[in-house]
Design a protein around this motif. Structure first.
Motif, mmCIF file in Angstrom:
data_model
loop_
_atom_site.group_PDB
_atom_site.id
_atom_site.type_symbol
_atom_site.label_atom_id
_atom_site.label_comp_id
_atom_site.label_asym_id
_atom_site.label_seq_id
_atom_site.Cartn_x
_atom_site.Cartn_y
_atom_site.Cartn_z
ATOM 1 N N SER A 210 -6.589 -7.806 -1.238
ATOM 2 C CA SER A 210 -5.853 -7.053 -2.156
ATOM 3 C C SER A 210 -5.969 -6.818 -3.625
ATOM 4 C CB SER A 210 -3.861 -7.590 -2.056
ATOM 5 O OG SER A 210 -4.356 -8.915 -2.649
ATOM 6 N N PHE A 211 -7.131 -6.905 -3.794
ATOM 7 C CA PHE A 211 -8.069 -6.462 -5.309
ATOM 8 C C PHE A 211 -7.110 -7.538 -6.231
ATOM 9 C CE2 PHE A 211 -8.030 -2.403 -3.151
ATOM 10 C CZ PHE A 211 -9.508 -2.398 -3.225
ATOM 11 N N GLY A 212 -6.649 -8.657 -5.452
ATOM 12 C CA GLY A 212 -5.884 -9.827 -6.456
ATOM 13 C C GLY A 212 -4.606 -9.315 -6.980
ATOM 14 N N ILE A 213 -4.017 -8.159 -6.476
ATOM 15 C CA ILE A 213 -2.815 -7.878 -6.672
ATOM 16 C C ILE A 213 -1.711 -8.863 -6.214
ATOM 17 C CG2 ILE A 213 -0.905 -6.222 -6.562
ATOM 18 C CD1 ILE A 213 -2.989 -3.811 -6.665
ATOM 19 N N THR B 207 -6.942 -14.543 -8.161
ATOM 20 C CA THR B 207 -8.289 -14.190 -8.363
ATOM 21 C C THR B 207 -9.432 -14.821 -7.385
ATOM 22 O OG1 THR B 207 -8.494 -16.175 -10.148
ATOM 23 C CG2 THR B 207 -7.961 -13.786 -10.887
ATOM 24 N N ILE C 278 -8.841 -11.136 -3.724
ATOM 25 C CA ILE C 278 -9.663 -10.022 -4.215
ATOM 26 C C ILE C 278 -10.331 -8.932 -3.098
ATOM 27 C CG2 ILE C 278 -11.686 -9.137 -5.629
ATOM 28 C CD1 ILE C 278 -9.737 -10.563 -7.325
ATOM 29 N N CYS D 66 0.851 -1.188 0.046
ATOM 30 C CA CYS D 66 -0.211 -0.018 0.253
ATOM 31 C C CYS D 66 0.804 1.487 -0.004
ATOM 32 C CB CYS D 66 -0.845 0.102 1.221
ATOM 33 S SG CYS D 66 0.090 -0.394 2.796
ATOM 34 N N ILE E 184 4.618 -6.129 -10.475
ATOM 35 C CA ILE E 184 3.049 -6.008 -10.067
ATOM 36 C C ILE E 184 2.207 -6.617 -10.960
ATOM 37 C CG2 ILE E 184 1.400 -4.516 -9.101
ATOM 38 C CD1 ILE E 184 3.530 -2.528 -8.355
ATOM 39 N N ASN E 185 1.547 -7.778 -10.413
ATOM 40 C CA ASN E 185 0.661 -8.238 -11.023
ATOM 41 C C ASN E 185 -0.636 -8.416 -10.810
ATOM 42 O OD1 ASN E 185 2.811 -10.357 -12.361
ATOM 43 N ND2 ASN E 185 3.109 -10.663 -10.327
ATOM 44 N N TRP E 186 -1.424 -7.308 -11.636
ATOM 45 C CA TRP E 186 -2.985 -7.237 -11.375
ATOM 46 C C TRP E 186 -3.656 -8.489 -11.761
ATOM 47 C CZ3 TRP E 186 -7.259 -6.176 -14.510
ATOM 48 C CH2 TRP E 186 -8.422 -5.759 -13.832
ATOM 49 N N LEU E 187 -4.603 -9.036 -10.571
ATOM 50 C CA LEU E 187 -5.402 -10.223 -10.865
ATOM 51 C C LEU E 187 -4.318 -11.225 -10.994
ATOM 52 C CD1 LEU E 187 -8.522 -9.418 -13.145
ATOM 53 C CD2 LEU E 187 -8.404 -9.384 -10.607
#
Length: 101
Positions: A46-49, A38, A43, A2, A32-35
């Motif tokens: 950490s919003f899947g990060i 999953t 999710i 964060c 940094i890998n978004w999703l």
């Protein structure tokens, strides 16, 4: 994660245990890998990060010293560029205040 946009400064109260271990041992934040995860819990938390750390034999000692002495997060050029982009994007929203009802 964060504290990504915070100009490389590390705030211990916001760091995860994993982040403290990797960065404290001299790794650098590489990607940094978004999703990247999953699962529902990921999710929500950490919003899947998902992030990847790189332990480079040649820079591990310097990275460790930077983290311990200056509380600096060592990041890859790609992550650094993302951080700068986030700061520029967020600038207009800094004046917006949250109103609690």
């Amino acid at each position: 994660m964060c504290d990504l946009p915070d100009a490389g400064r590390h705030r211990p109260e916001t760091a995860s245990t994993t982040q403290r271990v990797y960065l404290g041992n001299g790794a650098r934040l590489e990607r940094i890998n978004w999703l990247g995860n999953t699962e529902l819990r990921a999710i929500q938390e950490s919003f899947g990060i998902v992030v990847n750390y790189l332990c480079d034999h040649y820079s591990i000692e310097n990275n460790h010293e930077a983290f311990v002495r200056g509380r600096t997060n060592v990041r890859s050029p790609d992550v650094e560029a993302l951080s700068k982009d986030l700061l520029e994007t967020a600038r207009p929203f800094r004046a917006i205040k949250t109103i609690r009802l």
